[in-house]
Structure formats: structure tokens, C-alpha cells
Design an enzyme around this catalytic site. Structure first.
Site, PDB file in Angstrom:
ATOM      1  N   GLU A   1       0.833  -1.203   0.000  1.00  0.00           N
ATOM      2  CA  GLU A   1       0.000   0.000   0.000  1.00  0.00           C
ATOM      3  C   GLU A   1       0.871   1.258   0.000  1.00  0.00           C
ATOM      4  O   GLU A   1       1.865   1.342   0.731  1.00  0.00           O
ATOM      5  CB  GLU A   1      -0.883  -0.025   1.253  1.00  0.00           C
ATOM      6  CG  GLU A   1      -1.768   1.203   1.438  1.00  0.00           C
ATOM      7  CD  GLU A   1      -2.521   1.179   2.764  1.00  0.00           C
ATOM      8  OE1 GLU A   1      -3.478   1.938   2.901  1.00  0.00           O
ATOM      9  OE2 GLU A   1      -2.138   0.389   3.665  1.00  0.00           O
TER      10      GLU A   1
ATOM     11  N   LYS B   1     -10.066   2.460  -1.589  1.00  0.00           N
ATOM     12  CA  LYS B   1     -10.200   1.846  -0.264  1.00  0.00           C
ATOM     13  C   LYS B   1     -11.522   2.240   0.399  1.00  0.00           C
ATOM     14  O   LYS B   1     -11.788   3.416   0.644  1.00  0.00           O
ATOM     15  CB  LYS B   1      -9.012   2.279   0.604  1.00  0.00           C
ATOM     16  CG  LYS B   1      -8.887   1.574   1.941  1.00  0.00           C
ATOM     17  CD  LYS B   1      -7.609   2.036   2.635  1.00  0.00           C
ATOM     18  CE  LYS B   1      -7.341   1.313   3.930  1.00  0.00           C
ATOM     19  NZ  LYS B   1      -6.071   1.767   4.560  1.00  0.00           N
TER      20      LYS B   1
ATOM     21  N   CYS C   1      -5.258  -3.058   3.079  1.00  0.00           N
ATOM     22  CA  CYS C   1      -4.936  -2.962   4.501  1.00  0.00           C
ATOM     23  C   CYS C   1      -6.146  -3.182   5.421  1.00  0.00           C
ATOM     24  O   CYS C   1      -6.601  -4.308   5.598  1.00  0.00           O
ATOM     25  CB  CYS C   1      -4.256  -1.623   4.774  1.00  0.00           C
ATOM     26  SG  CYS C   1      -3.251  -1.602   6.285  1.00  0.00           S
TER      27      CYS C   1
END
Length: 292
Positions: free
Chosen positions: A45, A121, A153
Site C-alpha cells: 500500500e 479503499k 490494509c
């Protein structure tokens, strides 16, 4: 029938914001030279968005670095993927959205130099991250190989994300990570759990120290470890994923016994899910290639 996906998960420290893409190109080229049969290369990321050692993740720096998906940074990354003839996930980037939003966006670039898919995200790590949340989940077909789902994540902490990607037909979840905090230990459990309950591969690639906690991991559809980094040192995790294993495990069951995707029968009463204002409908429970 075998459908093999040779890949490299690159555990590396983030590169500084503003570094020319050619510096990153050398890093990708080196990984490919080490494992020349690889078709997919995945970075952590925000790999191109470090701002110090250790990283400070300053909002001002991230805002200033954001570009739209048709901007020069993505165009250069597209050229890099085409030059190397690989599927490339350069981690995620700071995207300037069409209405000025700041998105944390995972990219998939094709061997033809196309932006094959992007994912914003959905679950930024609040209150610490400045990003606007995305509003949809994303899978992408790697020609002749199989389908992968995109995941960033903190998304891994929400089981709905992995379940949705599996329902959309993902056989591999690419979870790009920038975990600098001690909870990487729990994330390793989540990687295995998400693989087990959805019966698919999970690739969780974290950034290396001194910024990140490292400990990247590749897990098979029964939760077995295929490859892992035991610490935060830079590492290349190479693996050949036989995506036919997903179909095999779902048909025969985890450890030959557990088949969650066969739990419901068509025509059974739907189960209400008030938290979602929705339901589990047995008629639409199982994963399929049409669920995109």
C-alpha cells in the site's frame, strides 16, 4: 485443469513522494529478473508515497501528491507494465477524485499497458487516515488465468469485504498493506481466516522496515502458508498459485469436509440481515463469474 498464477509479493520500504517513476522501474525490473517466470508483481500500500524514514504520512504531502487516474504518474506506470510485459500492482496511489476527493486507490496495470482495474479503499483507517472512502468493490480478470479481488490494509478487518469479493468470483485477494503498528500479528490471523472462510488465496503484502512491520504472507484456500516473511526486512515472496485449487476445495470441502458455499439450497427461506437492511438469499448465495 491447471491455471497457474506465478507472482511476486515485494516487501519493501516505501519510496519517497516525488521520486521519478524510473527509480521504481528499476525496483520492479530487479524483482522480475530474480523471478523471470512471474506474471504478476505486487507492492505494498502507498509504496510510492513515503515522506520520511520512518514514514510520517503527512496529510499535506499526500494531498499535494494526488493525481487523477489519467495523470502522468499512472500513465508512466502503465508504460512500465507494458515494457516488462507483466501484470503490475504498484501498491496503491493517492488519487485526486473527479470531485476533488482524496482516495487511496489500488491499481492493476496489464501487460498491454492498460489500467485494467482500480479500487478505492472502502475502509480508511479512521481517524488516522485522511482519505475519502470508496463506494464499491473490485475484481479483475487476468487473461487466461483467473480472477483477483482488490483489497487494501484495514479492509481485511471487515469480513464483508472478503466475502463480497469471493461472491464476485475472486479466486485470489490481493491485500496491499502499510501496517506500521503492532497489530500486524492480528492481520496475519485475519489473512488466514479470510482465506479459510471464503476458500480462496490471500496475498497480504506489507511494507518493510523501518516504516512497516513487514511479515508479508501468502495463504492458500485452506489457510496454509505458501510463503511468508518472518520479519520486517526487505523480501521477495515468490509463489505459483494453482487457481484450480479454489474450485477443488469448494467442491470437496476444506480438509475434505467443510463446504460453506454449499450451505444453502435454492428455494429455502431467506435469512434477514437487519444490519445491512438486506438478506442472505439462498438463490444467490454461491460465487459465480457473473457476480461482477
Amino acid at each position: 485443469m491447471q491455471r497457474i498464477l506465478p507472482l511476486i509479493a515485494v516487501q519493501a520500504p516505501p519510496r519517497l513522494i516525488g521520486e521519478p517513476v524510473k527509480a521504481f522501474a528499476a525496483e520492479v525490473s530487479s524483482a522480475v529478473e530474480t523471478h523471470p517466470d512471474s506474471k504478476l508483481v505486487v507492492f505494498p500500500e502507498l509504496h510510492l508515497f513515503g515522506d520520511s524514514f520512518p514514514d510520517l504520512a503527512r496529510t499535506e504531502a499526500l494531498q499535494a501528491a494526488a493525481e487523477p487516474l489519467d495523470g502522468p504518474r499512472v500513465n508512466q506506470l502503465r508504460e512500465l507494465a507494458a515494457d516488462l510485459g507483466i501484470w503490475l500492482v504498484p501498491g496503491s496511489v493517492c488519487e485526486r477524485g473527479p470531485e476533488g476527493q482524496l482516495f487511496n486507490t489500488q491499481l492493476v496495470l496489464s501487460p498491454r499497458g492498460e489500467l485494467a482495474a482500480y479500487y478505492r479503499k472502502v475502509f480508511p483507517w479512521r481517524p488516522s487516515e485522511p482519505y475519502d472512502p470508496g463506494d464499491r468493490f473490485t475484481t479483475v480478470d487476468l487473461d487466461g488465468i483467473g480472477r483477483v479481488g482488490l483489497n487494501i490494509c484495514y479492509d481485511a478487518w471487515f469480513p464483508e469485504v472478503s466475502r463480497q469479493l469471493a461472491w464476485m468470483g475472486a479466486e485470489v485477494i490481493l491485500n496491499v498493506v502499510k501496517t506500521t503498528t503492532p497489530d500486524r500479528r492480528q492481520e496475519l490471523v485475519l489473512a488466514r481466516a479470510n482465506a479459510i472462510v471464503n476458500q480462496l488465496f490471500v496475498v497480504s503484502v506489507n511494507c518493510a522496515g523501518p516504516t512497516g512491520q513487514g511479515r508479508s504472507l501468502i495463504v492458500d484456500p485452506e489457510g496454509n502458508t505458501i510463503a511468508e516473511a518472518h520479519d520486517d526486512a526487505p523480501a521477495l515472496l515468490a509463489a505459483e498459485l494453482d487457481l484450480a485449487a479454489v474450485e477443488h476445495v469448494r467442491a470437496r470441502g476444506t480438509e475434505g469436509s467443510v463446504r460453506p458455499w454449499s450451505q444453502f439450497h435454492s428455494g429455502e427461506t431467506a435469512i434477514e440481515l437487519p444490519i445491512y437492511q438486506g438478506r442472505i438469499d439462498p438463490d444467490t448465495w454461491a460465487p459465480t463469474s457473473t457476480n461482477r
